[in-house]
Design a protein around this motif. Structure first.
Motif, PDB file in Angstrom:
ATOM      1  N   ILE A  95      -0.873 -37.236  -2.784  1.00 46.92           N
ATOM      2  CA  ILE A  95      -2.328 -37.310  -2.632  1.00 46.92           C
ATOM      3  C   ILE A  95      -2.870 -35.971  -2.141  1.00 46.92           C
ATOM      4  CG2 ILE A  95      -4.204 -38.427  -1.353  1.00 46.92           C
ATOM      5  CD1 ILE A  95      -2.477 -40.975  -1.314  1.00 46.92           C
ATOM      6  N   PHE A  96      -2.206 -35.376  -1.148  1.00 47.63           N
ATOM      7  CA  PHE A  96      -2.619 -34.085  -0.597  1.00 47.63           C
ATOM      8  C   PHE A  96      -2.569 -32.999  -1.663  1.00 47.63           C
ATOM      9  CE2 PHE A  96      -1.785 -30.033   1.478  1.00 47.63           C
ATOM     10  CZ  PHE A  96      -2.682 -30.026   2.543  1.00 47.63           C
ATOM     11  N   ASN A  97      -1.506 -32.987  -2.467  1.00 55.21           N
ATOM     12  CA  ASN A  97      -1.341 -31.933  -3.468  1.00 55.21           C
ATOM     13  C   ASN A  97      -2.498 -31.891  -4.452  1.00 55.21           C
ATOM     14  OD1 ASN A  97       1.064 -31.219  -2.304  1.00 55.21           O
ATOM     15  ND2 ASN A  97       2.365 -32.116  -3.892  1.00 55.21           N
ATOM     16  N   VAL A  98      -2.913 -33.062  -4.948  1.00 53.88           N
ATOM     17  CA  VAL A  98      -3.980 -33.096  -5.947  1.00 53.88           C
ATOM     18  C   VAL A  98      -5.344 -32.872  -5.302  1.00 53.88           C
ATOM     19  CG1 VAL A  98      -5.167 -34.526  -7.653  1.00 53.88           C
ATOM     20  CG2 VAL A  98      -2.675 -34.547  -7.532  1.00 53.88           C
ATOM     21  N   LEU A  99      -5.643 -33.646  -4.258  1.00 58.58           N
ATOM     22  CA  LEU A  99      -6.989 -33.593  -3.694  1.00 58.58           C
ATOM     23  C   LEU A  99      -7.237 -32.317  -2.891  1.00 58.58           C
ATOM     24  CD1 LEU A  99      -7.499 -37.302  -2.521  1.00 58.58           C
ATOM     25  CD2 LEU A  99      -8.134 -36.235  -4.700  1.00 58.58           C
ATOM     26  N   MET A 100      -6.300 -31.959  -2.034  1.00 56.50           N
ATOM     27  CA  MET A 100      -6.517 -30.804  -1.164  1.00 56.50           C
ATOM     28  C   MET A 100      -6.150 -29.487  -1.852  1.00 56.50           C
ATOM     29  SD  MET A 100      -7.425 -29.330   1.629  1.00 56.50           S
ATOM     30  CE  MET A 100      -7.639 -30.599   2.877  1.00 56.50           C
ATOM     31  N   ILE A 101      -4.933 -29.400  -2.407  1.00 54.04           N
ATOM     32  CA  ILE A 101      -4.470 -28.116  -2.948  1.00 54.04           C
ATOM     33  C   ILE A 101      -5.255 -27.719  -4.194  1.00 54.04           C
ATOM     34  CG2 ILE A 101      -2.512 -26.916  -3.951  1.00 54.04           C
ATOM     35  CD1 ILE A 101      -0.682 -28.444  -2.103  1.00 54.04           C
ATOM     36  N   LEU A 102      -5.416 -28.648  -5.137  1.00 56.21           N
ATOM     37  CA  LEU A 102      -6.219 -28.318  -6.310  1.00 56.21           C
ATOM     38  C   LEU A 102      -7.665 -28.050  -5.924  1.00 56.21           C
ATOM     39  CD1 LEU A 102      -5.057 -30.582  -9.288  1.00 56.21           C
ATOM     40  CD2 LEU A 102      -4.556 -28.177  -8.833  1.00 56.21           C
ATOM     41  N   GLY A 103      -8.171 -28.806  -4.937  1.00 55.89           N
ATOM     42  CA  GLY A 103      -9.541 -28.592  -4.486  1.00 55.89           C
ATOM     43  C   GLY A 103      -9.751 -27.211  -3.903  1.00 55.89           C
ATOM     44  N   VAL A 104      -8.857 -26.795  -2.997  1.00 51.26           N
ATOM     45  CA  VAL A 104      -8.969 -25.476  -2.374  1.00 51.26           C
ATOM     46  C   VAL A 104      -8.786 -24.375  -3.417  1.00 51.26           C
ATOM     47  CG1 VAL A 104      -7.871 -23.893  -0.740  1.00 51.26           C
ATOM     48  CG2 VAL A 104      -8.265 -26.274  -0.087  1.00 51.26           C
ATOM     49  N   SER A 105      -7.788 -24.529  -4.286  1.00 50.43           N
ATOM     50  CA  SER A 105      -7.529 -23.510  -5.304  1.00 50.43           C
ATOM     51  C   SER A 105      -8.708 -23.370  -6.260  1.00 50.43           C
ATOM     52  CB  SER A 105      -6.256 -23.864  -6.086  1.00 50.43           C
ATOM     53  OG  SER A 105      -5.129 -23.953  -5.230  1.00 50.43           O
ATOM     54  N   ALA A 106      -9.335 -24.500  -6.630  1.00 52.72           N
ATOM     55  CA  ALA A 106     -10.480 -24.450  -7.549  1.00 52.72           C
ATOM     56  C   ALA A 106     -11.692 -23.802  -6.896  1.00 52.72           C
ATOM     57  CB  ALA A 106     -10.834 -25.857  -8.025  1.00 52.72           C
ATOM     58  N   LEU A 107     -11.827 -23.922  -5.574  1.00 53.99           N
ATOM     59  CA  LEU A 107     -12.922 -23.252  -4.880  1.00 53.99           C
ATOM     60  C   LEU A 107     -12.745 -21.735  -4.917  1.00 53.99           C
ATOM     61  CD1 LEU A 107     -13.682 -25.447  -1.729  1.00 53.99           C
ATOM     62  CD2 LEU A 107     -14.984 -25.255  -3.854  1.00 53.99           C
ATOM     63  N   ILE A 108     -11.483 -21.273  -4.886  1.00 57.00           N
ATOM     64  CA  ILE A 108     -11.225 -19.836  -4.961  1.00 57.00           C
ATOM     65  C   ILE A 108     -11.609 -19.306  -6.331  1.00 57.00           C
ATOM     66  CG2 ILE A 108      -9.416 -18.079  -4.893  1.00 57.00           C
ATOM     67  CD1 ILE A 108      -7.943 -19.849  -2.881  1.00 57.00           C
ATOM     68  N   THR A 109     -11.155 -20.001  -7.364  1.00 57.15           N
ATOM     69  CA  THR A 109     -11.493 -19.643  -8.743  1.00 57.15           C
ATOM     70  C   THR A 109     -11.255 -20.858  -9.623  1.00 57.15           C
ATOM     71  OG1 THR A 109     -11.009 -18.146 -10.590  1.00 57.15           O
ATOM     72  CG2 THR A 109      -9.159 -18.785  -9.205  1.00 57.15           C
ATOM     73  N   PRO A 110     -12.120 -21.110 -10.614  1.00 58.48           N
ATOM     74  CA  PRO A 110     -11.873 -22.234 -11.517  1.00 58.48           C
ATOM     75  C   PRO A 110     -10.483 -22.131 -12.149  1.00 58.48           C
ATOM     76  CG  PRO A 110     -14.080 -21.365 -11.837  1.00 58.48           C
ATOM     77  CD  PRO A 110     -13.381 -20.423 -10.908  1.00 58.48           C
ATOM     78  N   LEU A 111      -9.774 -23.252 -12.193  1.00 67.72           N
ATOM     79  CA  LEU A 111      -8.379 -23.252 -12.609  1.00 67.72           C
ATOM     80  C   LEU A 111      -8.240 -23.616 -14.082  1.00 67.72           C
ATOM     81  CD1 LEU A 111      -6.865 -25.145  -9.539  1.00 67.72           C
ATOM     82  CD2 LEU A 111      -7.068 -22.665  -9.862  1.00 67.72           C
ATOM     83  N   LEU A 112      -7.464 -22.818 -14.806  1.00 68.72           N
ATOM     84  CA  LEU A 112      -7.155 -23.134 -16.187  1.00 68.72           C
ATOM     85  C   LEU A 112      -6.046 -24.183 -16.226  1.00 68.72           C
ATOM     86  CD1 LEU A 112      -7.090 -19.559 -17.772  1.00 68.72           C
ATOM     87  CD2 LEU A 112      -8.933 -21.242 -17.894  1.00 68.72           C
ATOM     88  N   VAL A 113      -6.124 -25.091 -17.191  1.00 68.11           N
ATOM     89  CA  VAL A 113      -5.103 -26.114 -17.375  1.00 68.11           C
ATOM     90  C   VAL A 113      -4.413 -25.832 -18.700  1.00 68.11           C
ATOM     91  CG1 VAL A 113      -4.604 -28.578 -17.504  1.00 68.11           C
ATOM     92  CG2 VAL A 113      -6.510 -27.762 -16.080  1.00 68.11           C
TER      93      VAL A 113
END
Length: 396
Positions: A111-129
């Motif tokens: 839960i932490f990995n998706v909600l927190m880590i992806l959230g923080v990383s996306a705030l730094i820069t939009p993430l490509l999938v």
């Protein structure tokens, strides 16, 4: 210990010496004061983070000397190495009989990995999938989440279930290695640049010395073992002191602490501009947590991995829901935007508040009702709208 007025306890030099001796002897002395428990918690977390980093650096260098390609190293050693704290904590707690902690650690970490880590990383820069994540890894993650849920419904993930999960992990790893042989040179170069220590001088002493690399692997494993022992003991003390269940501590402190290597890896990847690496690290680590950590923890336990009713009511279902939510986020324009990053972070904050209210059943029920009535429907509507709006211009 020196006791001051008001009951404050101050550790003496002798206590700190015993603490250091305990680390050197791979032991975890019984610490009673709140100050020493907090110190034990911080030292345990630090040992896990440093141990994972040292282990990965040594293992990737050794793999390169053995002729393993950077792409295979990135898909296996780095992805699994960032999940090594979850593995060590889950196995050690399960072996010691703390089944609530073992399973809650995996559920909370995913839960932490998706909600927190992806959230923080996306705030730094939009993430490509990457297209492969949409086509392959995301469905595997969702399937593994549902499978673990089905195994847990009877309250016990047995030895046979655990063995099946480990065999699936082995098959998945072999599949990745074979698949990597057909990747383009550009993809291989990208993975090589993302490996820990890739920017270090190739003629440095560590890069040339096999002995130092083996020592790094051994030291990393030792730090992981010591850190897990200290972290778990401190968290059990905290749970006992505040009157909360061990599963709540596993879902919060331990889950966040053992996920710090993934957080550091994804954030650094996002800052370097390797935006698809940040997503791949999270998805790969979650797959390993479900197949490897749950499988190994269930194997070492005499009676399988027990799953508490509290986890089955909400948390395991939320873990599956978070994996399912990745589908509309990843599909479409294959981009995790800053807006979606904010939505993920808000979701984790709400989940954490709900866990904190566990001691007050009435407040937790009221908060949960508000979430079900307003927040969750709003999130579903926003995700659906984002998927519909971006799917029309999705890359083919």
């Amino acid at each position: 210990m020196r006791v001051h007025g008001g009951g404050l306890v101050e550790p003496t030099p002798l206590d700190l010496a015993a603490l250091v001796i305990g680390v050197a002897g791979f032991g975890a002395p019984s610490l009673r004061s709140s100050h020493m428990t907090l110190l034990q918690l911080l030292v345990g977390l630090a040992a896990l983070i440093v141990g994972a980093d040292v282990l990965i650096r040594g293992a990737t260098r050794l793999a390169a000397k053995c002729g393993v390609s950077p792409l295979v190293a990135g898909l296996t050693i780095v992805a699994f190495g960032t999940s090594s704290p979850e593995l060590v904590v889950s196995v050690s707690t399960s072996f010691a009989g703390n089944n609530d902690l073992a399973f809650a650690n995996v559920v909370g970490s995913n839960i932490f990995n998706v909600l927190m880590i992806l959230g923080v990383s996306a705030l730094i820069t939009p993430l490509l999938v990457h297209a492969q994540i949409v086509r392959q890894e995301a469905p595997i993650l969702l399937g593994a989440s549902v499978l673990v849920l089905l195994f847990a419904l009877d309250g016990n993930i047995g030895t046979l279930d655990s063995a099946m999960l480990l065999m699936m992990l082995a098959a998945y790893t072999v599949f990745l290695i074979r698949q990597s042989r057909h990747e383009s040179a550009a993809v291989r170069d990208q993975f090589e640049q993302s490996l820990p220590g890739s920017h270090a001088p190739p003629q440095s002493l560590f890069a040339r010395s096999t002995g130092l690399q083996i020592l790094a692997v051994v030291a990393g494993l030792a730090l992981l073992i010591v850190g897990s022992q200290w972290l778990v003991e401190a968290c059990v003390d905290i749970a006992s002191h505040f009157g909360v269940s061990e599963s709540v501590v596993g879902l919060t402190i331990i889950a966040a602490g053992t996920s710090l290597p993934e957080l550091a890896t994804s954030v650094i990847a996002a800052m370097r501009g390797q935006r698809d690496m940040a997503v791949g690290n999270v998805v790969g680590s979650n797959i390993f947590n479900l197949l490897g950590c749950v499988g190994a923890a269930g194997i070492v336990s005499d009676h399988g991995l027990l799953v508490g009713p509290a986890l089955l009511r909400v948390d395991v279902w939320l873990m599956v829901g978070v994996a399912l939510a990745c589908v509309p986020i990843f599909v479409g324009d294959r981009l995790v935007s800053r807006r979606e990053g904010v939505l993920l972070l808000v979701g984790y904050v709400c989940y954490t508040v709900w866990l904190i209210l566990a001691k007050d059943a009435a407040k937790q029920h009221a908060f949960g009702s508000a979430m079900q009535s307003y927040v969750m429907p709003a999130a579903v509507i926003l995700l659906t709208f984002a998927w519909v709006r971006t799917s029309s211009r999705a890359p083919r």
